[in-house]
Design a protein around this motif. Structure first.
Motif, PDB file in Angstrom:
ATOM      1  N   ILE A 125       0.845  -1.198   0.000  1.00 11.44           N
ATOM      2  CA  ILE A 125       0.000   0.000   0.000  1.00 11.44           C
ATOM      3  C   ILE A 125       0.880   1.248   0.000  1.00 11.44           C
ATOM      4  CG2 ILE A 125      -1.577   1.376   1.418  1.00 11.44           C
ATOM      5  CD1 ILE A 125      -3.023  -0.855   0.004  1.00 11.44           C
ATOM      6  N   GLY A 126       1.928   1.227   0.826  1.00 11.71           N
ATOM      7  CA  GLY A 126       2.815   2.371   0.928  1.00 11.71           C
ATOM      8  C   GLY A 126       3.487   2.721  -0.383  1.00 11.71           C
ATOM      9  N   ALA A 127       3.763   1.706  -1.205  1.00 13.55           N
ATOM     10  CA  ALA A 127       4.384   1.964  -2.503  1.00 13.55           C
ATOM     11  C   ALA A 127       3.483   2.798  -3.398  1.00 13.55           C
ATOM     12  CB  ALA A 127       4.734   0.640  -3.181  1.00 13.55           C
ATOM     13  N   TRP A 128       2.176   2.653  -3.220  1.00  9.07           N
ATOM     14  CA  TRP A 128       1.208   3.472  -3.959  1.00  9.07           C
ATOM     15  C   TRP A 128       1.012   4.831  -3.292  1.00  9.07           C
ATOM     16  CZ3 TRP A 128      -0.871   2.652  -8.631  1.00  9.07           C
ATOM     17  CH2 TRP A 128      -0.866   1.340  -9.155  1.00  9.07           C
ATOM     18  N   ALA A 129       0.979   4.849  -1.978  1.00 13.14           N
ATOM     19  CA  ALA A 129       0.577   6.055  -1.250  1.00 13.14           C
ATOM     20  C   ALA A 129       1.662   7.118  -1.168  1.00 13.14           C
ATOM     21  CB  ALA A 129       0.136   5.668   0.161  1.00 13.14           C
ATOM     22  N   SER A 130       2.925   6.710  -1.167  1.00  9.32           N
ATOM     23  CA  SER A 130       4.013   7.661  -0.952  1.00  9.32           C
ATOM     24  C   SER A 130       4.556   8.223  -2.264  1.00  9.32           C
ATOM     25  CB  SER A 130       5.159   6.997  -0.185  1.00  9.32           C
ATOM     26  OG  SER A 130       6.257   7.877  -0.082  1.00  9.32           O
ATOM     27  N   LYS A 131       4.554   9.531  -2.374  1.00  6.87           N
ATOM     28  CA  LYS A 131       5.206  10.208  -3.498  1.00  6.87           C
ATOM     29  C   LYS A 131       6.657  10.481  -3.088  1.00  6.87           C
ATOM     30  CE  LYS A 131       0.864  12.451  -4.806  1.00  6.87           C
ATOM     31  NZ  LYS A 131       0.160  13.751  -5.007  1.00  6.87           N
ATOM     32  N   GLN A 132       7.436   9.432  -3.066  1.00  4.46           N
ATOM     33  CA  GLN A 132       8.747   9.426  -2.440  1.00  4.46           C
ATOM     34  C   GLN A 132       9.651  10.558  -2.936  1.00  4.46           C
ATOM     35  OE1 GLN A 132      10.593   5.603  -2.595  1.00  4.46           O
ATOM     36  NE2 GLN A 132      12.346   6.208  -1.358  1.00  4.46           N
ATOM     37  N   SER A 133      10.313  11.209  -1.980  1.00  2.00           N
ATOM     38  CA  SER A 133      11.297  12.279  -2.213  1.00  2.00           C
ATOM     39  C   SER A 133      10.675  13.610  -2.603  1.00  2.00           C
ATOM     40  CB  SER A 133      12.325  11.877  -3.278  1.00  2.00           C
ATOM     41  OG  SER A 133      13.054  10.737  -2.898  1.00  2.00           O
ATOM     42  N   ARG A 134       9.336  13.705  -2.604  1.00  2.00           N
ATOM     43  CA  ARG A 134       8.696  14.974  -2.933  1.00  2.00           C
ATOM     44  C   ARG A 134       8.131  15.631  -1.666  1.00  2.00           C
ATOM     45  NH1 ARG A 134       5.862  11.978  -7.828  1.00  2.00           N
ATOM     46  NH2 ARG A 134       6.671  10.287  -6.525  1.00  2.00           N
TER      47      ARG A 134
END
Length: 206
Positions: A125-134
């Motif tokens: 789920i986190g892979a979808w939810a997180s806009k990583q590094s933004r």
């Protein structure tokens, strides 16, 4: 002579770096308290400025060293732009270090799918939810995104996001370092001209 001294003597005489790494990682798994597969990953941006952060090694073989990430993250963008990276493992309990660097390729969709399915449901789920590094406006915004994707994938499988996959570093250099007394450490570097070439071995001054 201690077991570590025997291992140290052995590694300086051996000629296959992947076998040495496999042995060292196995010993680290028995001695390190947390995450023996943790590794510092170094990349460089379009301006030549380096970045480094910790990631988890998720596999390795004769083809290289694999980790997974969001391709829209800073490290993802930098690797996709430069196609090169470096890693440094440091196992404090064993007083050992391994450095490697080389070209980078994307793992196959099959590899990425198989690994993604092994992750905890919350991590998927986190892979979808997180806009990583933004930039993140608030913790609540992240929790709201997690809740939205949790509801969307409440039943059944959670597909792998198209922006989430793995990288494989295909090393042209692997250096093994072992602490010794009076800082007269053992250092052995394996080098090759291309990711598919033959290794040569050089013993280095500490």
């Amino acid at each position: 002579m201690s077991e570590n001294e025997l291992t140290t003597s052995d590694f300086t005489e051996r000629n296959e770096p992947f076998d040495i790494f496999a042995d060292w990682l196995k010993e680290a798994e028995a001695s390190e308290i947390n995450d023996p597969n943790a590794v510092a990953l170094a990349t460089v941006d379009e301006n030549g400025l380096p970045n480094v952060r910790m990631v988890l090694l998720k596999g390795f073989d004769l083809n290289g060293f694999v980790f997974y990430t969001n391709f829209e993250s800073q490290k993802g963008r930098e690797i996709l732009g430069q196609k090169k990276a470096a890693m440094c493992f440091h196992w404090k309990s064993l007083r050992r270090q391994v450095r490697l660097r080389g070209d980078v390729e994307i793992v196959t969709d099959r590899e990425a799918d198989e690994y993604y399915k092994t992750r905890a449901r919350g991590s998927r789920i986190g892979a979808w939810a997180s806009k990583q590094s933004r930039p993140l406006e608030s913790r609540f915004a992240l929790e709201k995104s997690v809740a939205e994707y949790t509801a969307r994938y409440a039943i059944g499988d959670i597909p792998r996001p198209p922006h989430w996959s793995g990288f494989r570093i295909k090393p042209v250099s692997i250096e093994f370092w072992k602490d010794q007394t009076f800082r007269l450490h053992d250092r052995v570097e394996f080098r090759r001209e291309t990711p598919d070439g033959d290794w040569s071995k050089v013993r280095m001054y500490p």
